[in-house]
Structures are given as C-alpha cells and as structure tokens.
Design an enzyme around this catalytic site. Sequence first.
Site, PDB file in Angstrom:
ATOM      1  N   CYS A 117       0.841  -1.204   0.000  1.00 44.87           N
ATOM      2  CA  CYS A 117       0.000   0.000   0.000  1.00 44.87           C
ATOM      3  C   CYS A 117       0.878   1.256   0.000  1.00 44.87           C
ATOM      4  O   CYS A 117       1.809   1.374   0.804  1.00 44.87           O
ATOM      5  CB  CYS A 117      -0.913   0.010   1.220  1.00 44.87           C
ATOM      6  SG  CYS A 117      -2.026   1.436   1.261  1.00 44.87           S
ATOM      7  N   CYS A 140      -9.045  -0.690   1.635  1.00 48.20           N
ATOM      8  CA  CYS A 140      -8.373   0.594   1.408  1.00 48.20           C
ATOM      9  C   CYS A 140      -8.575   1.053  -0.041  1.00 48.20           C
ATOM     10  O   CYS A 140      -8.449   0.259  -0.970  1.00 48.20           O
ATOM     11  CB  CYS A 140      -6.888   0.438   1.700  1.00 48.20           C
ATOM     12  SG  CYS A 140      -5.876   1.864   1.246  1.00 48.20           S
ATOM     13  N   CYS A 197      -4.759   1.074  -2.033  1.00 51.36           N
ATOM     14  CA  CYS A 197      -4.118  -0.136  -2.545  1.00 51.36           C
ATOM     15  C   CYS A 197      -5.107  -1.184  -3.038  1.00 51.36           C
ATOM     16  O   CYS A 197      -4.710  -2.173  -3.654  1.00 51.36           O
ATOM     17  CB  CYS A 197      -3.215  -0.750  -1.482  1.00 51.36           C
ATOM     18  SG  CYS A 197      -4.091  -1.449  -0.051  1.00 51.36           S
ATOM     19  N   TYR A 209     -21.798 -38.253  21.125  1.00 46.13           N
ATOM     20  CA  TYR A 209     -23.181 -37.953  20.755  1.00 46.13           C
ATOM     21  C   TYR A 209     -24.090 -39.120  21.156  1.00 46.13           C
ATOM     22  O   TYR A 209     -25.215 -38.912  21.640  1.00 46.13           O
ATOM     23  CB  TYR A 209     -23.276 -37.703  19.253  1.00 46.13           C
ATOM     24  CG  TYR A 209     -22.443 -36.542  18.781  1.00 46.13           C
ATOM     25  CD1 TYR A 209     -22.886 -35.226  18.932  1.00 46.13           C
ATOM     26  CD2 TYR A 209     -21.202 -36.742  18.183  1.00 46.13           C
ATOM     27  CE1 TYR A 209     -22.120 -34.151  18.504  1.00 46.13           C
ATOM     28  CE2 TYR A 209     -20.424 -35.672  17.753  1.00 46.13           C
ATOM     29  CZ  TYR A 209     -20.891 -34.378  17.916  1.00 46.13           C
ATOM     30  OH  TYR A 209     -20.125 -33.321  17.496  1.00 46.13           O
ATOM     31  N   ASN A 233     -26.122 -24.656  19.746  1.00 50.46           N
ATOM     32  CA  ASN A 233     -25.727 -24.004  20.993  1.00 50.46           C
ATOM     33  C   ASN A 233     -25.210 -22.596  20.714  1.00 50.46           C
ATOM     34  O   ASN A 233     -24.341 -22.393  19.870  1.00 50.46           O
ATOM     35  CB  ASN A 233     -24.642 -24.843  21.679  1.00 50.46           C
ATOM     36  CG  ASN A 233     -24.019 -24.135  22.853  1.00 50.46           C
ATOM     37  OD1 ASN A 233     -24.685 -23.417  23.578  1.00 50.46           O
ATOM     38  ND2 ASN A 233     -22.715 -24.349  23.046  1.00 50.46           N
ATOM     39  N   CYS A 288     -20.176 -27.602  24.178  1.00 48.18           N
ATOM     40  CA  CYS A 288     -20.434 -28.515  23.067  1.00 48.18           C
ATOM     41  C   CYS A 288     -19.132 -29.044  22.465  1.00 48.18           C
ATOM     42  O   CYS A 288     -19.128 -30.063  21.773  1.00 48.18           O
ATOM     43  CB  CYS A 288     -21.297 -27.838  22.010  1.00 48.18           C
ATOM     44  SG  CYS A 288     -20.646 -26.284  21.386  1.00 48.18           S
ATOM     45  N   HIS A 289     -18.009 -28.355  22.750  1.00 42.25           N
ATOM     46  CA  HIS A 289     -16.715 -28.818  22.234  1.00 42.25           C
ATOM     47  C   HIS A 289     -16.259 -30.105  22.930  1.00 42.25           C
ATOM     48  O   HIS A 289     -15.345 -30.779  22.446  1.00 42.25           O
ATOM     49  CB  HIS A 289     -15.646 -27.727  22.406  1.00 42.25           C
ATOM     50  CG  HIS A 289     -15.410 -27.322  23.831  1.00 42.25           C
ATOM     51  ND1 HIS A 289     -16.194 -26.400  24.496  1.00 42.25           N
ATOM     52  CD2 HIS A 289     -14.482 -27.726  24.740  1.00 42.25           C
ATOM     53  CE1 HIS A 289     -15.751 -26.234  25.728  1.00 42.25           C
ATOM     54  NE2 HIS A 289     -14.708 -27.034  25.901  1.00 42.25           N
TER      55      HIS A 289
END
Length: 350
Positions: A41, A68, A71, A287, A310, A318-319
């Site tokens: 830029c 921008c 650029c 699950y 969730n 949930c992980h």
Amino acid sequence: MINDESLKEQYYKALLERNSKYDGIFFAGITTTGVFCHATCPARKPKYENCNFYETAEEALLSGFRPCKRCCPMSYPKEISPLVHQMIHLVEEHPEKRWKDADFSELGFHAATARRQFKKIYGMTFVQYARARKMGIALKSIRTGEKIINAQIDVGYDSSSGFRDAFSNIMGKAPVNSQKVIILYASWIDTKLGPMVSIVDEEFLYLLEFVDRRGLEREVEQMRNKLNASIIPGETKISKQIENELKNYFNNKLKKFETPIIFFGSDFQKSVWNELLKIEIGKTTSYKELATLLNNPKSVRAVGNANGANQLSIIVPCHRVIQSDGKLGGYGGGLERKKWLLHHEKNYKK
C-alpha cells in the site's frame, strides 16, 4: 487475527518496506483509519501499535475494516475481471443489501458466473464477502463502543443510511416509543482463540460466540426477532462478568462459569444443553452417550443438531462432545479451536 508477535513484526517490516512478496500473504487492518491494506500500500505507514494483521480478507472484514481505496486489497491479483471489480463496488455502495440471483440478472450477468469468479480469486463466495462486510460493520461498532454516527463516518459512508441499514439489519432498529421492545447489549471480548461477542441484558447472558462463526448473523437476527429486541453496543454487569470469567478460563484459573445464562430453543435442545453443562472440564462424551442419557438412544443425529445450535460457546461445552470412534466431529467455531480447547482442558489445573 494474528497474535504471534514475531510474525506481526515480520509483517509490519514488510508493510514498511512495501515488500511485494507479501502481497496476498497477509492483510493489515489499520485501527486509526478503519481500512485494511496489502503489504505494498502506498499510503503513509501507520505505527506498529495501530496495526492488526489477518491471514484472510474475510477476517479483516469481520473485524470491521473496509478495503483501502489506495491499494485496493480486494483487487489482488491485479488481473481480476471488471465483473468482480463491479461486485466489490456494489457492496460498498449498498452494504445492507441481501443479494439474490435476480439481482445479478438485473446487472446483466449470471449468478453462477459471479460466484465462480469471486470464489476463484478470494476463496470465498460473493455472498460470504457481502455478509462479512455487513457483519463487520455491526461488530466494529460493538468492538469500539462508538456512537453509530461516529462509526458511520469512520467506515467512509457519505450518507448514514448505508451504515445504519447494514447495522440495523443484523442488530435491530432502535426502539421508537415502544414499551414492548427489549434492549440487549453487545460487547467485544478478545481471547486467545480470537475475538468473541457477548449479548446480554442486566440479568442474563443470551449469546456468546466467536465473531467469525459461520451463521452468526442469522443467529443474532433470529434471536432479536423472537424477542422483539434491539441490540446496541454496551456493557452490563453480566458482560463484565463473562469477560472476566473467560480471562480466568484461558489462564487456567476458573473452576466453574457462574455467569447467569438463558436458553432459547426447543425443549429437546434445552435438555441437550443442560446435559452438556454436566460435562466436567477435562472430560468428553459422545453424541451416542448423550442420546442414551436422554433416554432416546436413536436421537444421535438430533443430539448433534442441538449441539450445533448451541449459542453459548465454551460456557455450554459442546466442544466436549466427540464421535464414538474418538474423532473430533464438528464444531461451529472450527475444528482447530475444538482441538485447542480440549487440549487446554486436558491440562487444566483446577
């Protein structure tokens, strides 16, 4: 956003030197101007502390930066077609617009052609770009805490209508003499895994998500429509509490999340989320095991769908749900984050 200090210093040096080898490798978001740029830029170079660095344009857009005008970072590589140039220009003119196939036809080209050309160059579809730009506008206001009019000027609109519409399409229009509209407050939280957004009132946490989560815009819209709510930038004791608890969590100092939460979903979804809350830090379940705990062993797919719905990331863990064969399975925040969270919790010191 890139947080590795050595990499940030490397990219900043490339930005100062206008090193063309780095064009397309990173995007620099300039906090003082609200734009993001390529390495080459020609504009006056910002101070290091005013630069954020991103690996993709989508990340920069979601953080509230606009391309921008000096650029033209979305014009890399330079041989992009006039069609793609036009599409980017149209998004800047109408950031609030929801694009449909008919809109492309009116412009004289086929929607499939537009999608293919855009995806080939940027690695994301035109709809993803338009959504990221709109979502970024809303998130920028949340992140900075600025008044809407100040943020509107900062993102470069000559008229407030484009900014206002883009923001209100997601967060809801400001209430006008209505006693039935609920006011919710959204705030930005920086974490080791990237920025998150919280939505709260004076008593409960309604939503906690990574800002780059796919479908976040739809989640927010559905929630505010269901509640007849308007969401504005701001903080309450609840948003401050969850920010502090997340900080402690990432620093291995949190025993348990205590922030009051509220669920919005079906009875089945709520039953799944309540079971998730019982999974301890450092533990995982499958699950199938969740479905069995709910006395419905055949509901594995439904359990997975509820898991994906969730809206309280990390708090409702949930992980911690993986497949029966030990594979990670899915995660709305991305599999790399899921892997990081599980590793973090495995070594967690209570």
